[in-house]
Design a protein around this motif. Structure first.
Motif, PDB file in Angstrom:
ATOM      1  N   GLY A 749      -6.654  -5.102  -1.356  1.00  0.00           N
ATOM      2  CA  GLY A 749      -5.834  -3.881  -1.434  1.00  0.00           C
ATOM      3  C   GLY A 749      -5.670  -3.141  -0.128  1.00  0.00           C
ATOM      4  O   GLY A 749      -4.554  -2.961   0.352  1.00  0.00           O
ATOM      5  N   LEU A 750      -6.805  -2.700   0.446  1.00  0.00           N
ATOM      6  CA  LEU A 750      -6.722  -1.907   1.683  1.00  0.00           C
ATOM      7  C   LEU A 750      -6.119  -2.704   2.829  1.00  0.00           C
ATOM      8  O   LEU A 750      -5.414  -2.163   3.655  1.00  0.00           O
ATOM      9  CB  LEU A 750      -8.110  -1.389   2.091  1.00  0.00           C
ATOM     10  CG  LEU A 750      -8.542  -0.095   1.411  1.00  0.00           C
ATOM     11  CD1 LEU A 750      -9.941   0.296   1.835  1.00  0.00           C
ATOM     12  CD2 LEU A 750      -7.567   1.033   1.687  1.00  0.00           C
ATOM     13  N   PHE A 751      -6.414  -4.019   2.783  1.00  0.00           N
ATOM     14  CA  PHE A 751      -5.876  -4.873   3.835  1.00  0.00           C
ATOM     15  C   PHE A 751      -4.344  -4.842   3.794  1.00  0.00           C
ATOM     16  O   PHE A 751      -3.668  -4.642   4.803  1.00  0.00           O
ATOM     17  CB  PHE A 751      -6.403  -6.303   3.674  1.00  0.00           C
ATOM     18  CG  PHE A 751      -5.824  -7.279   4.640  1.00  0.00           C
ATOM     19  CD1 PHE A 751      -6.319  -7.331   5.952  1.00  0.00           C
ATOM     20  CD2 PHE A 751      -4.791  -8.125   4.291  1.00  0.00           C
ATOM     21  CE1 PHE A 751      -5.782  -8.222   6.859  1.00  0.00           C
ATOM     22  CE2 PHE A 751      -4.254  -9.019   5.196  1.00  0.00           C
ATOM     23  CZ  PHE A 751      -4.757  -9.074   6.494  1.00  0.00           C
ATOM     24  N   ILE A 752      -3.824  -5.002   2.601  1.00  0.00           N
ATOM     25  CA  ILE A 752      -2.368  -5.034   2.443  1.00  0.00           C
ATOM     26  C   ILE A 752      -1.765  -3.663   2.750  1.00  0.00           C
ATOM     27  O   ILE A 752      -0.781  -3.545   3.461  1.00  0.00           O
ATOM     28  CB  ILE A 752      -1.999  -5.536   1.036  1.00  0.00           C
ATOM     29  CG1 ILE A 752      -2.282  -7.056   0.984  1.00  0.00           C
ATOM     30  CG2 ILE A 752      -0.539  -5.234   0.697  1.00  0.00           C
ATOM     31  CD1 ILE A 752      -2.233  -7.640  -0.400  1.00  0.00           C
ATOM     32  N   THR A 753      -2.418  -2.628   2.211  1.00  0.00           N
ATOM     33  CA  THR A 753      -1.936  -1.268   2.446  1.00  0.00           C
ATOM     34  C   THR A 753      -1.822  -0.969   3.938  1.00  0.00           C
ATOM     35  O   THR A 753      -0.815  -0.478   4.416  1.00  0.00           O
ATOM     36  CB  THR A 753      -2.916  -0.261   1.803  1.00  0.00           C
ATOM     37  OG1 THR A 753      -3.034  -0.618   0.447  1.00  0.00           O
ATOM     38  CG2 THR A 753      -2.416   1.148   1.954  1.00  0.00           C
ATOM     39  N   LYS A 754      -2.890  -1.304   4.637  1.00  0.00           N
ATOM     40  CA  LYS A 754      -2.914  -1.053   6.083  1.00  0.00           C
ATOM     41  C   LYS A 754      -1.761  -1.796   6.749  1.00  0.00           C
ATOM     42  O   LYS A 754      -1.063  -1.239   7.604  1.00  0.00           O
ATOM     43  CB  LYS A 754      -4.263  -1.540   6.637  1.00  0.00           C
ATOM     44  CG  LYS A 754      -4.321  -1.653   8.163  1.00  0.00           C
ATOM     45  CD  LYS A 754      -4.941  -0.441   8.774  1.00  0.00           C
ATOM     46  CE  LYS A 754      -5.348  -0.679  10.225  1.00  0.00           C
ATOM     47  NZ  LYS A 754      -4.252  -0.522  11.155  1.00  0.00           N
TER      48      LYS A 754
END
Lengths: 781, 128
Positions: A749-754
Motif C-alpha cells: 500500500g504505502l509503496f504504491i501510494t508513495k
C-alpha cells in the motif's frame, strides 16, 4: 706669450733685488728720521736743564741781593765815628724783612762784636776772622774787592753749614769792618725745589773755587764730571761758586727710540717684501695664462675629438640662415649626405615637411632670446628618402644679450625608441580592443568596492552603462546570500597579492532587476603601481548556471528514478526468485517422493506457490504501471469531495471501529492530480489509519487542508499504534515492508501510494510515535 | 543422534518445503519454525535458552529482517559464534548480501534458495 715674458724680464728689475733695495731705502729713511728725533729730544733736555739752572741762579741771586740790602741796612747803623747804633732794635726788623737770612753780624775790625739772633750766634762773638788763616782769605778778598763777598759754605763756629756774606764797611776810606749776613745753606739753595725740578733725571752740584789755588770743592756727593755726558754750569761771582747740572746718562733717550726703530725695520722689510710680490705678480699671471692656454688647447682638442667621434650627431648651424657650418661624422652617417652636400644645405632641407613648422617656431624663440635652448623630436629625410626619427637638442653659441651667431644641435637617433613606442601604442590598442570586445567584463576596483575602470562589456552583462555603474558600489549589486562568500574570497585575494582567485560564482542584479549568475576571477594588484587595485574579470554564466541547476535537478531525478528502479529490480528478482526457488524445491521433492499421497501434497503446495506468484505479479504490475505512466492525465480536483467519496467507501470499517472522523478541508482546496491516483492515495492512507488503530482508545482521524508557501498540504492524523520510525523510517515506503503483526499487511500500500504521489510531483512525509499515532503530510505540486 | 535445527522465514510455503527437505536429510529433528524474526529473538535472547544447533535465517522479512535479527542476537549473546551455526538462506542472489554475510564471523554460510537435501546433510555432517 713667450715674447711677453721676455719683455717683462728685460724691463729689468729683479723683484728680489728691488725688494732689498726698497727695504734698505726705507731703513735709511727711518733711521734718519730717528736720528732727527733723537736730536730734538737731546735739545729739549738741554733746554730744560738750562731753565733749571737759571731758576737756581735766580734764586741764589735773589738771596744774595737780599743779603746785600740787609748787610747794607745793617751797615747804616754805623755812624761816622765807627760807633754802632741801635743794633738790637734794628737787626730783628731786618731779619723779619728777609726770611732767607738766618743771622746778622757786625764785625768791626774783623772781630765779631754784634750778633743776631744772639742765642744762636753767641758762640761766634769775639771771634777774629782776619786772624784765622782758614777763614781770612775770603774776608781779605772782600776788603780788597771793596764789595760784598760771600764766604763759605763752611761749618759755622756756632754750628750748621752756611755762607757768610761780608760787606766791607769803609769810613772815610778807612776799613772799619764788616757788616755780615749769615745764610744757611738751606736758605741759599732750596734743595727741595731743585730736587722737585731735576727728579732723577739729572745730577746737580754746588762747588766753591779756591781763589788762590783755583781748586774746586764740591758740596754734594753723587757727582763727578767723568760720568756725565752733558752739563750746564752757572757761575756765581759773588761767592766764586759754580752750580752744575748734568744728565746722569743719556742712553735712556736711545732706549726710548728702540720700539720705533724696530717698527721702522719691520716696515722696511714689509715694504721690501711687498715690492718683491708686486713685481712678481706679472710673472704669476703669466704662468696662469700659460696654464689656462694649455687647458684651452686641451679642451679644444677634446671638444674636437668629441665633436668628431661622438656617437650622436653634432652640427653647428648658422642661426640666422639655418645653414650648416660644421658637422661631425655621425651626423653625416645618419643623413647619408656627403659633408660638402650638407654644407650647402640648411636644416629645413632635411627636415620632414610636417616637422618644419614647430622647428621654425623654436628657432625664432631662440633668436628672440625667449628661450636659451630647446629640444624636440622630429623626423629627418635621409638622402635616400627614408625617414629618421631624431631627438634634436639645440644650444646657442652666443652669450645672453649678444647678437645671435650660430648654434650647436645635438642629434640623437631615436628610431628604435619611436618604433618601440609605436609598437607599444599598437599593442595597447590591440589589448584595448581585446579587452573592449571581450565577452568578459574587466574592471578595476578598490578595496571599498569603488570602481575606476570597466570594460565596455559591462553593459552587455549588467545592463548599466559604464558611467552608470561607476556611480554604484559593486557590493550593492551582489546577492545578499552571496556576500559572505564574496567577502571570504576577497579576504583570500587580499592575503595573496598577484595571485588570481578564480571561479567565484555568485549572483548579481541586472539593471532590469533579474539576478544573473556571474563567475569572477579577482587578482589583487594593489602593489602594482600601474593598477593600484583589484582586477576582476567576470562573465555572465547565468545560462550555464541554469543548465547546471537543471542538470543537477535532472541528475537528482534520474538518481531517484534509478534508486527506485534498483529497489524495484531487487524486489522483482527477490520476490520472483522466492517463488521460483520454491517451485524448484517442490519439484525436487516431488520427483523423489516415495508415495503417491506425498506427490499429491507437493502438487497442492505447487498450486499455493502459483497463487502467491500470481499475486506478486499483480502487485508488480501495479507498481510498474505507476512507474511507467509518466504522461498520466491530470486535472484539477477538489480534495474535499474526494475525501468524502473515500469515506463513503470506508463507511462500514468506520462504523465497525466506531472511529471519529474530523475534517478541516477548505472547499477551494483544488489540486492538479490524476483522479484514480487521488482515490487510491486517500483510500490507502485512510484505510491504514483505520486498520492500525489502537485497541486502547477510540480511533480518531483528522484531515486538515491548508496552504503553505503556495503549496496545498493535506494532513492525515490518527491516534493509532504508530510506527517506530527509528527502526523503519527508511523502509516505510518500501515494497513488501510491513511493520505490524497484523494479518493482511502485505507491504504494498504505502509503496504504491508513495509512487503515485511522486508521479504527480508531490511529496509525502511522515511523523509518528509508537502508541501515540501517525501523521502523514501530503504536499501537492 | 539427531541435531536440533531452526528455520526463520516469513514464506509459509517455503517452511513446508524446508520441513520436508530437513526430514529427508535424516540428520535433524523436526525443525523449529519462526515466520517472524521478532518472535525468534524474543525466544533466543535469554542466555538461559539453549540455542538450536543450526539456524537457517532468511533476510527479507517484514518488521525485522535477517540482518537486524543477527545484530540484535549478537548483542544479546556475545559468544553466539560458538553456540550455533547460522546459515543465511535467501532467495536473493545479490552479491552485496553475500559480501555482507561474509563480514559476520557468526555466519557459517550463505545459501541461495532452493536448498537441497544434500546441503542440509552437509550441515549435519559438519556438526559431528
Amino acid at each position: 706669450m713667450e715674447l711677453n715674458k721676455e719683455k717683462i724680464k728685460k724691463s729689468g728689475i729683479n723683484p728680489r733685488l728691488a725688494g732689498v733695495l726698497t727695504a734698505l731705502f726705507f731703513l735709511c729713511l727711518g733711521f734718519f728720521i730717528l736720528w732727527q728725533r733723537y736730536h730734538i729730544l737731546v735739545k729739549a733736555e738741554e733746554r730744560e736743564m738750562s731753565t733749571i739752572v737759571n731758576i737756581v741762579k735766580q734764586d741764589i741771586d735773589q738771596s744774595l741781593k737780599n743779603s746785600y740790602s740787609a748787610a747794607l741796612s745793617l751797615a747804616l747803623l754805623i755812624n761816622d765815628d765807627g760807633e754802632i747804633g741801635n743794633f738790637e732794635a734794628v737787626a730783628p726788623k731786618i731779619l723779619e724783612g728777609n726770611p732767607n737770612i738766618d743771622g746778622l753780624q757786625l764785625v768791626p775790625g774783623g772781630v765779631i762784636r754784634k750778633v743776631y739772633p744772639y742765642q744762636e750766634n753767641k758762640e761766634a762773638l769775639d771771634y777774629n776772622i782776619l786772624q784765622d788763616p782758614s777763614r781770612n782769605k775770603e774776608a781779605l778778598r772782600a776788603i780788597k774787592m771793596r764789595k760784598m763777598y760771600f764766604a763759605g759754605p763752611f761749618e759755622l763756629r756756632q754750628g750748621g753749614m752756611a755762607v757768610v756774606g761780608r760787606l766791607p764797611v769803609f769810613i772815610r776810606d778807612e776799613f772799619w769792618g764788616f757788616s755780615a749776613v749769615i745764610i744757611k745753606m738751606d736758605h741759599l739753595i732750596h734743595l727741595d725745589r731743585i730736587e722737585d725740578m731735576v727728579k732723577d733725571k739729572y745730577y746737580y752740584q754746588f762747588s766753591k773755587v779756591d781763589i788762590t789755588t783755583g781748586e774746586e770743592f764740591n758740596y754734594f756727593p753723587k757727582f763727578s764730571k767723568g760720568n756725565t755726558s752733558y752739563s750746564e754750569v752757572v757761575e756765581l761771582p759773588d761767592g766764586d761758586w759754580k752750580f752744575y747740572l748734568a744728565t746722569q746718562d743719556q742712553s735712556y733717550l736711545l732706549l726710548s727710540l728702540i720700539p720705533l726703530a724696530l717698527l721702522i725695520i719691520l716696515l722696511s722689510f714689509w715694504f721690501g717684501w711687498s715690492m718683491t710680490s708686486i713685481l712678481k705678480q706679472p710673472l704669476k699671471l703669466q704662468a696662469l695664462v700659460k696654464a689656462q692656454a694649455g687647458k684651452l688647447l686641451e679642451s679644444e682638442l677634446n671638444f674636437r675629438t668629441i665633436f668628431n667621434q661622438a656617437a650622436i650627431g653634432m652640427v653647428r648651424v648658422d642661426t640666422l640662415t639655418g645653414k650648416f657650418i660644421q658637422s661631425n661624422k655621425r651626423y653625416i652617417e645618419l643623413l647619408g649626405y656627403t659633408e660638402e652636400e650638407l654644407m650647402a644645405m640648411d636644416y629645413k632641407d632635411i627636415s620632414y615637411p610636417e616637422d618644419v613648422g614647430i622647428n621654425s617656431i623654436r628657432m625664432r624663440q631662440l633668436l628672440n632670446g625667449e628661450i636659451r635652448e630647446y629640444s624636440l623630436q622630429k623626423r629627418l629625410v635621409r638622402k635616400d628618402g627614408s625617414l629618421l626619427w631624431i631627438k634634436v637638442t639645440v644650444s646657442p653659441l652666443w652669450q645672453k644679450g649678444e647678437q645671435p651667431t650660430s648654434h650647436i644641435a645635438l642629434i640623437e637617433d631615436i628610431s628604435d625608441k619611436m618604433q618601440a613606442q609605436e609598437e607599444l601604442i599598437h599593442n595597447e590598442k590591440r589589448f584595448r580592443a581585446l579587452v573592449e570586445n571581450s565577452e568578459e567584463v574587466i574592471c578595476i576596483f578598490t578595496q571599498k568596492g569603488q570602481t575606476f575602470y570597466f570594460s565596455p562589456a559591462i553593459e552587455r552583462v549588467s545592463g548599466y552603462t559604464e558611467s552608470e555603474i561607476r556611480e554604484l558600489n559593486l557590493i550593492s549589486l551582489m546577492h545578499p546570500d552571496d556576500l559572505d562568500y564574496i567577502n571570504a574570497q576577497m579576504e583570500i585575494s587580499i592575503n595573496t597579492p598577484m595571485v588570481p582567485v578564480s571561479g567565484i560564482a555568485c549572483r548579481a542584479r541586472h539593471k532590469d532587476g533579474t539576478w544573473k549568475w556571474i563567475e569572477i576571477t579577482i587578482t589583487n594588484l594593489l602593489e602594482d603601481p600601474a593598477i593600484g587595485g583589484f582586477v576582476a574579470n567576470f562573465k555572465d554564466i547565468t545560462l550555464r548556471k541554469e543548465v547546471e541547476i537543471n542538470l543537477n535537478k535532472s541528475y537528482q531525478l534520474v538518481m531517484d528514478q534509478n534508486r527506485r528502479f534498483l529497489n524495484f529490480s531487487y524486489i522483482v528478482s527477490h520476490n520472483l526468485r522466492s517463488h521460483s526457488s520454491n517451485i524448484e524445491a517442490i519439484l525436487t521433492l516431488y520427483h523423489s517422493a516415495d508415495s503417491a499421497e506425498e506427490k499429491v501434497t507437493y502438487i497442492e503446495l505447487l498450486s499455493k506457490v502459483s497463487t502467491a506468484l500470481n499475486q506478486t505479479l499483480m502487485d508488480l504490475n501495479e507498481v510498474v504501471s505507476i512507474q511507467n505512466n509518466i504522461d498520466l492525465s491530470v486535472e484539477p480536483l477538489s480534495v474535499l469531495s474526494y475525501v468524502n467519496q473515500t469515506l463513503d467507501l470506508l463507511e462500514v470499517q468506520v462504523k465497525n471501529k466506531e472511529a471519529v472522523i474530523k475534517k478541516d478541508i477548505p472547499k477551494e482546496m483544488v489540486v492538479v492530480f490524476n483522479s484514480a491516483y487521488l482515490e487510491s492515495v486517500l483510500l490507502n492512507f485512510l484505510s491504514n489509519a483505520l486498520r492500525y488503530s489502537s485497541s486502547k482508545r477510540i480511533p480518531e482521524i483528522s484531515l486538515k487542508g491548508y496552504k503553505l508557501e503556495d503549496k496545498w498540504i493535506l494532513e492525515i492524523m490518527d491516534n493509532g499504534v504508530g510506527i517506530d520510525l527509528k527502526r523503519y523510517g527508511d523502509k516505510l515506503f518500501g515494497l513488501y515492508k510491513t511493520f505490524t503483526n497484523k494479518s493482511g499487511s502485505r507491504g504494498v500500500g504505502l509503496f504504491i501510494t508513495k509512487n503515485q504521489i511522486d508521479a504527480m510531483g508531490g511529496q509525502v512525509n511522515v511523523e509518528s510515535e509508537l502508541g501515540i499515532g501517525t501523521t502523514f503530510k501530503i504536499s501537492f505540486k | 543422534m539427531k541435531k536440533s535445527i531452526c528455520v526463520i522465514d516469513d514464506d509459509m510455503i517455503y517452511q513446508l518445503i524446508i520441513g520436508k527437505i530437513i526430514s529427508r536429510s535424516g540428520y535433524f529433528h523436526k525443525p523449529l519454525f519462526y515466520k517472524n524474526a521478532t518472535k525468534a529473538l524474543a525466544d533466543f535472547k535469554s542466555l538461559e535458552t539453549e540455542l538450536p544447533q543450526v539456524i537457517l535465517l532468511d533476510i527479507n522479512m517484514p518488521q525485522m529482517d535477517g540482518w537486524q535479527f543477527l545484530e540484535a542476537l549478537i548483542k544479546e549473546r556475545p559468544n553466539l559464534d560458538s553456540e550455533t551455526d547460522i546459515y543465511i538462506v535467501t532467495s536473493s542472489i545479490a552479491h552485496s548480501d553475500r559480501l555482507k554475510a561474509s563480514t559476520y564471523k557468526q555466519v557459517s554460510g550463505f545459501l541461495s534458495k532452493p536448498i537441497t537435501v544434500s546441503k542440509i546433510k552437509e550441515m549435519g555432517v559438519r556438526l559431528k
